[in-house]
Scaffold this motif. Structure first.
Motif, PDB file in Angstrom:
ATOM      1  N   HIS A 321       0.821  -1.208   0.000  1.00  0.00           N
ATOM      2  CA  HIS A 321       0.000   0.000   0.000  1.00  0.00           C
ATOM      3  C   HIS A 321       0.854   1.256   0.000  1.00  0.00           C
ATOM      4  O   HIS A 321       0.479   2.268  -0.600  1.00  0.00           O
ATOM      5  CB  HIS A 321      -0.902   0.036   1.238  1.00  0.00           C
ATOM      6  N   GLY A 322       1.989   1.209   0.718  1.00  0.00           N
ATOM      7  CA  GLY A 322       2.838   2.375   0.887  1.00  0.00           C
ATOM      8  C   GLY A 322       3.497   2.352   2.249  1.00  0.00           C
ATOM      9  O   GLY A 322       3.678   1.281   2.858  1.00  0.00           O
ATOM     10  N   PRO A 323       3.856   3.524   2.799  1.00  0.00           N
ATOM     11  CA  PRO A 323       4.489   3.584   4.120  1.00  0.00           C
ATOM     12  C   PRO A 323       3.569   3.040   5.207  1.00  0.00           C
ATOM     13  O   PRO A 323       2.342   3.182   5.126  1.00  0.00           O
ATOM     14  CB  PRO A 323       4.740   5.087   4.316  1.00  0.00           C
ATOM     15  N   VAL A 324       4.161   2.440   6.225  1.00  0.00           N
ATOM     16  CA  VAL A 324       3.399   1.824   7.313  1.00  0.00           C
ATOM     17  C   VAL A 324       3.922   2.337   8.649  1.00  0.00           C
ATOM     18  O   VAL A 324       5.134   2.412   8.864  1.00  0.00           O
ATOM     19  CB  VAL A 324       3.501   0.284   7.273  1.00  0.00           C
ATOM     20  N   LEU A 325       2.988   2.684   9.535  1.00  0.00           N
ATOM     21  CA  LEU A 325       3.310   3.088  10.903  1.00  0.00           C
ATOM     22  C   LEU A 325       2.726   2.083  11.886  1.00  0.00           C
ATOM     23  O   LEU A 325       1.610   1.592  11.696  1.00  0.00           O
ATOM     24  CB  LEU A 325       2.707   4.458  11.201  1.00  0.00           C
ATOM     25  N   LYS A 326       3.474   1.825  12.938  1.00  0.00           N
ATOM     26  CA  LYS A 326       2.987   0.971  14.019  1.00  0.00           C
ATOM     27  C   LYS A 326       2.719   1.842  15.239  1.00  0.00           C
ATOM     28  O   LYS A 326       3.550   2.680  15.621  1.00  0.00           O
ATOM     29  CB  LYS A 326       4.027  -0.092  14.372  1.00  0.00           C
ATOM     30  N   ASN A 327       1.543   1.650  15.855  1.00  0.00           N
ATOM     31  CA  ASN A 327       1.256   2.291  17.130  1.00  0.00           C
ATOM     32  C   ASN A 327       0.503   1.307  18.020  1.00  0.00           C
ATOM     33  O   ASN A 327       0.394   0.119  17.679  1.00  0.00           O
ATOM     34  CB  ASN A 327       0.490   3.606  16.934  1.00  0.00           C
ATOM     35  N   ASP A 328      -0.004   1.769  19.135  1.00  0.00           N
ATOM     36  CA  ASP A 328      -0.680   0.862  20.077  1.00  0.00           C
ATOM     37  C   ASP A 328      -1.957   0.267  19.501  1.00  0.00           C
ATOM     38  O   ASP A 328      -2.487  -0.721  20.030  1.00  0.00           O
ATOM     39  CB  ASP A 328      -1.007   1.602  21.377  1.00  0.00           C
ATOM     40  N   ARG A 329      -2.472   0.829  18.417  1.00  0.00           N
ATOM     41  CA  ARG A 329      -3.691   0.329  17.795  1.00  0.00           C
ATOM     42  C   ARG A 329      -3.410  -0.697  16.701  1.00  0.00           C
ATOM     43  O   ARG A 329      -4.341  -1.287  16.156  1.00  0.00           O
ATOM     44  CB  ARG A 329      -4.492   1.493  17.218  1.00  0.00           C
ATOM     45  N   GLY A 330      -2.139  -0.841  16.322  1.00  0.00           N
ATOM     46  CA  GLY A 330      -1.789  -1.810  15.295  1.00  0.00           C
ATOM     47  C   GLY A 330      -0.884  -1.225  14.230  1.00  0.00           C
ATOM     48  O   GLY A 330      -0.166  -0.238  14.452  1.00  0.00           O
ATOM     49  N   TYR A 331      -0.917  -1.844  13.046  1.00  0.00           N
ATOM     50  CA  TYR A 331      -0.108  -1.401  11.910  1.00  0.00           C
ATOM     51  C   TYR A 331      -1.034  -0.750  10.874  1.00  0.00           C
ATOM     52  O   TYR A 331      -2.043  -1.331  10.472  1.00  0.00           O
ATOM     53  CB  TYR A 331       0.600  -2.587  11.261  1.00  0.00           C
ATOM     54  N   PHE A 332      -0.637   0.448  10.418  1.00  0.00           N
ATOM     55  CA  PHE A 332      -1.471   1.203   9.491  1.00  0.00           C
ATOM     56  C   PHE A 332      -0.632   1.663   8.296  1.00  0.00           C
ATOM     57  O   PHE A 332       0.445   2.253   8.472  1.00  0.00           O
ATOM     58  CB  PHE A 332      -2.079   2.422  10.176  1.00  0.00           C
ATOM     59  N   ALA A 333      -1.138   1.380   7.103  1.00  0.00           N
ATOM     60  CA  ALA A 333      -0.478   1.810   5.870  1.00  0.00           C
ATOM     61  C   ALA A 333      -1.142   3.075   5.342  1.00  0.00           C
ATOM     62  O   ALA A 333      -2.339   3.295   5.543  1.00  0.00           O
ATOM     63  CB  ALA A 333      -0.548   0.709   4.816  1.00  0.00           C
ATOM     64  N   ILE A 334      -0.353   3.892   4.648  1.00  0.00           N
ATOM     65  CA  ILE A 334      -0.840   5.153   4.092  1.00  0.00           C
ATOM     66  C   ILE A 334      -0.603   5.150   2.586  1.00  0.00           C
ATOM     67  O   ILE A 334       0.479   4.770   2.114  1.00  0.00           O
ATOM     68  CB  ILE A 334      -0.110   6.362   4.716  1.00  0.00           C
ATOM     69  N   ARG A 335      -1.615   5.592   1.855  1.00  0.00           N
ATOM     70  CA  ARG A 335      -1.487   5.747   0.408  1.00  0.00           C
ATOM     71  C   ARG A 335      -2.088   7.103   0.036  1.00  0.00           C
ATOM     72  O   ARG A 335      -3.187   7.439   0.487  1.00  0.00           O
ATOM     73  CB  ARG A 335      -2.219   4.624  -0.325  1.00  0.00           C
ATOM     74  N   TYR A 336      -1.375   7.875  -0.790  1.00  0.00           N
ATOM     75  CA  TYR A 336      -1.866   9.218  -1.112  1.00  0.00           C
ATOM     76  C   TYR A 336      -1.646   9.527  -2.587  1.00  0.00           C
ATOM     77  O   TYR A 336      -0.788   8.940  -3.256  1.00  0.00           O
ATOM     78  CB  TYR A 336      -1.187  10.276  -0.238  1.00  0.00           C
ATOM     79  N   ALA A 337      -2.440  10.449  -3.092  1.00  0.00           N
ATOM     80  CA  ALA A 337      -2.392  10.805  -4.506  1.00  0.00           C
ATOM     81  C   ALA A 337      -1.017  11.363  -4.874  1.00  0.00           C
ATOM     82  O   ALA A 337      -0.447  12.178  -4.149  1.00  0.00           O
ATOM     83  CB  ALA A 337      -3.472  11.835  -4.824  1.00  0.00           C
ATOM     84  N   GLY A 338      -0.508  10.916  -6.004  1.00  0.00           N
ATOM     85  CA  GLY A 338       0.803  11.375  -6.459  1.00  0.00           C
ATOM     86  C   GLY A 338       1.962  10.683  -5.788  1.00  0.00           C
ATOM     87  O   GLY A 338       3.122  11.066  -5.990  1.00  0.00           O
ATOM     88  N   PHE A 339       1.680   9.655  -5.005  1.00  0.00           N
ATOM     89  CA  PHE A 339       2.705   8.944  -4.242  1.00  0.00           C
ATOM     90  C   PHE A 339       3.840   8.480  -5.149  1.00  0.00           C
ATOM     91  O   PHE A 339       3.647   7.717  -6.085  1.00  0.00           O
ATOM     92  CB  PHE A 339       2.043   7.748  -3.550  1.00  0.00           C
ATOM     93  N   GLY A 340       5.045   8.988  -4.871  1.00  0.00           N
ATOM     94  CA  GLY A 340       6.243   8.531  -5.573  1.00  0.00           C
ATOM     95  C   GLY A 340       6.384   8.999  -7.004  1.00  0.00           C
ATOM     96  O   GLY A 340       7.169   8.428  -7.756  1.00  0.00           O
ATOM     97  N   GLU A 341       5.650  10.051  -7.421  1.00  0.00           N
ATOM     98  CA  GLU A 341       5.678  10.495  -8.814  1.00  0.00           C
ATOM     99  C   GLU A 341       6.369  11.847  -8.952  1.00  0.00           C
ATOM    100  O   GLU A 341       6.249  12.709  -8.082  1.00  0.00           O
ATOM    101  CB  GLU A 341       4.254  10.583  -9.363  1.00  0.00           C
ATOM    102  N   ALA A 342       7.057  12.041 -10.084  1.00  0.00           N
ATOM    103  CA  ALA A 342       7.859  13.241 -10.315  1.00  0.00           C
ATOM    104  C   ALA A 342       7.150  14.295 -11.141  1.00  0.00           C
ATOM    105  O   ALA A 342       7.694  15.369 -11.379  1.00  0.00           O
ATOM    106  CB  ALA A 342       9.165  12.854 -11.027  1.00  0.00           C
ATOM    107  N   GLY A 343       5.919  14.034 -11.563  1.00  0.00           N
ATOM    108  CA  GLY A 343       5.274  14.871 -12.559  1.00  0.00           C
ATOM    109  C   GLY A 343       5.046  16.311 -12.166  1.00  0.00           C
ATOM    110  O   GLY A 343       4.911  17.184 -13.028  1.00  0.00           O
TER     111      GLY A 343
END
Length: 682
Positions: A321-343
């Motif tokens: 999905h993309g970057p993942v953060l872990k906290n006390d609620r579990g593991y959460f991935a983040i995906r956002y528009a334009g992710f990783g693009e140079a345009g």
């Protein structure tokens, strides 16, 4: 015992020296791009605004970097430090937060992967800019505060864009919640009460047959996203007047001979959060019925604490999905528009160079800029409001504003809706368009508005209406005939508040407080004319109260305790002035060096002034109306434009006359001329 004490002190001293120096000793810059000799000339006008002349566009970007570094190197250096993951070494904990985002998002990896997708001429411009920064640092070796940041190259400049741009589309809100272990907010609306305005009036609607564009972005008055003005001219046809942020090789808004645009931040739902199902060891996550390895990386944050820089370890993760953060609620991935693009780097350069509305829309169709409204006008009389947002193609059946299941590819989008489908208002019959960080369904006169039902709910288009939007809708609606220049500027500098918005709800709550000790303050507020124009006895008290409610009201959060805040306002004004009704000009100030001037307006007013309380009890502006332009295309004549900056062109050079030479014009709501090649200032 004494020998042990001396030895211990020696060890402690060596540790201290090591912590104070390790960051700089280990750091090193990038491999510079191949060197090119650039032909460039830099001239400054009477306000110190640099005009950059070059044979090629790359020559111009080289000179732009040199001039910007002269005026604002401290902020440019902080941008470069963030690119290197060393912002914390300069600014401490605040910088370390940005370094954490860099470690999580890995923009430098994406920049290396995508840099080659940029066109050759865009890369030449970006690399020219990098060379200019490098040469300026070589000529000023004592300027950097930390070692090893330079040289930079074109990939570093792209990395800076990739790192900062997601926060303009709303990544800050879910990311902050996940870091704190709090529930992810469902609202994709404004992060705080700051914003921007933009208006365009066509020649057909204007009183004198002149097409007009108002550029009025609201940004912090200092720091890494504060505006710096420049005018560029190349023999290759790049002629543009506008402004940019530290780290940008070209203007991000403004105009050329034929067209121009302004930007306002929008907040559609462009960020998705996924809850992952992770095994007991935290090494694998389930996706489409299979276990996949969860990538884990250790990053080191460099945090300046007094004279030393401490290394602080953190672990970040990544899934499909993309970057993942872990906290006390579990593991959460983040995906956002334009992710990783140079345009985005390609698109802004192409917008600068566009010669007409068709070419400009071709550049917009690149879809490099993931989010931000564009308000457009040109010499042919076209006006437009483009709700620019790189909408993910999302499947039906999911709660896209909530936390999504991370175990199925059905919830994982990989494509975007086309530019042709974006909400747009182009050449409406009303002859005007505008935006003030509000829903795109209030962009022009009611008869010409877009139909919200025409756009899918999965796009998450915002429905919020700012006070500024309520005001401009009312004020434009009162203009039944042709729109004069003076009328347009009255709208832009309007200082009023609409009772339909957050200010109305907040003031009603304040007036409903039942406390005899506050009756005098409430009686004074009852005389307020709902405008922060400095003409009423209640303006200072209203300014204090509005400032206390603006952030919550604008953000759709619960309003604060009105009784507590009104008592505080009374105490603050009486302590500073001995009265509840000092003149607003005495209470609200613009300060820069030895300049100390009254300034009118307020939070979320069209004349936006955001002013926290200073040590002397007065409100001192630090955000809102700043760099502004009024651009005009008379029928059959060359473009003319004027601009103003809240301080001056020398943004960090306190000894320069241009450090604050525009402040008096700014508070008087006046303009200075902009001279573009072939144009004439008014």
């Amino acid at each position: 015992m004494l020998k042990w004490g001396v030895a211990a002190l020696a060890v402690l001293a060596s540790v201290f020296v090591g912590l104070a120096s390790w960051d700089g000793l280990l750091a090193e810059g990038s491999v510079a791009d191949p060197y090119v000799v650039h032909q460039v000339r830099i001239e400054r006008d009477g306000f110190g605004v640099p005009h950059i002349f070059g044979k090629s566009d790359a020559d111009v970007s080289y000179g732009l970097a040199m001039a910007h570094a002269e005026d604002d190197f401290a902020n440019i250096e902080e941008v470069v430090a963030a690119v290197r993951g060393r912002a914390g070494a300069i600014t401490g904990e605040a910088g370390a937060q940005l370094d954490f985002a860099r470690g999580l998002l890995q923009p430098e990896v994406d920049a290396a992967r995508t840099y080659g997708t940029l066109s050759a001429d865009t890369r030449a411009v970006v690399e020219g800019y990098a060379r200019g920064l490098n040469d300026w640092v070589k000529a000023h070796p004592s300027a950097p505060r930390v070692r090893g940041l330079f040289p930079v190259n074109g990939q570093d400049i792209l990395t800076g864009f990739l790192l900062r741009s997601p926060f303009f589309i709303g990544l800050d809100k879910p990311l902050a919640a996940l870091v704190k272990g709090e529930p992810v907010p469902r609202d994709s609306g404004p992060a705080d009460e700051r914003g921007s305005n933009a208006f365009a009036v066509s020649a057909a609607r204007s009183e004198d047959g002149v097409t007009r564009l108002i550029v009025n972005s609201h940004q912090p008055w200092e720091g890494g996203v504060s505006w710096w003005e420049v005018v560029v001219h190349s023999d290759a046809g790049w002629d543009f007047a506008g402004a940019l942020f530290p780290g940008s090789p070209y203007p991000l808004l403004g105009h050329n001979q034929n067209l121009g645009w302004a930007n306002t931040v929008n907040r559609p739902d462009l960020v998705d959060v996924y809850k992952l199902e992770v095994d007991a060891g935290g090494e694998n996550y389930r996706f489409d019925g299979e276990w996949r390895p969860l990538e884990a990386r250790r990053i080191w944050l460099r945090v300046k604490m007094g004279p030393i820089v401490l290394p602080v370890p953190r672990t970040v993760y990544r899934s499909v999905h993309g970057p993942v953060l872990k906290n006390d609620r579990g593991y959460f991935a983040i995906r956002y528009a334009g992710f990783g693009e140079a345009g985005q780097m390609e698109q802004y350069y192409r917008l600068n160079k566009a010669r007409d509305f068709e070419e400009w829309q071709e550049a917009m169709a690149l879809q490099g800029v993931a989010g931000t409204n564009f308000v457009y006008a040109d010499a042919k009389g076209h006006v437009a409001m483009i709700y620019n947002a790189k909408f993910p193609k999302r499947a039906e059946g999911f709660d896209w504003k909530g936390v999504l299941p991370g175990d199925t590819s059905k919830a994982l989008w990989t494509e975007y809706e086309p530019y042709a489908a974006y909400p747009k208002v182009i050449d409406p019959a009303s002859g005007w368009v505008g935006n003030a960080n509000n829903t795109p369904f209030l962009s022009t006169a009611p008869a010409d508005e877009l139909d919200p039902a025409a756009f899918p709910a999965e796009w998450g288009i915002e429905t919020y209406v700012t006070n500024r939007a309520w005001r401009y809708q009312t004020l434009f609606g009162e203009l039944n005939g042709p729109i004069s220049r003076a009328a347009l500027l009255r709208i832009k500098f309007d200082k009023g508040y609409d009772r339909r918005g957050w200010a109305g709800r907040w003031m009603a709550k304040v007036m409903a407080v039942e406390d005899p000790a506050l009756a005098e303050a409430q009686a004074l507020l009852a005389t307020w004319d709902w405008s922060q124009d400095g003409e009423g006895a209640a303006d200072a008290l209203a300014a204090n109260i509005l400032g206390k409610g603006a952030r919550a009201g604008y953000g759709g959060l619960p309003l604060p305790d009105a009784a507590v805040e009104l008592r505080a306002a009374v105490a603050e004004l009486e302590a500073t002035f001995g009265t509840l009704s000092p003149p607003l000009g005495d209470y609200q100030r613009l300060r820069r060096g030895r300049v100390d001037l009254p300034v009118f307006g307020g939070p979320d007013a069209l004349r936006a002034i955001y002013a926290p309380v200073a040590a002397d009890g007065r409100r001192v502006g630090n955000n809102g109306d700043g760099f502004m332009m009024v651009i005009e295309w008379p029928t059959g004549a060359a473009v003319r434009s004027q601009s103003i900056h809240q301080f001056g062109a020398a943004t960090v050079r306190a000894r320069s006359v241009h450090y604050n030479d525009q402040a008096a014009l700014f508070v008087a709501e006046k303009w200075k001329p902009v001279v573009l090649a072939g144009a004439s200032p008014e």
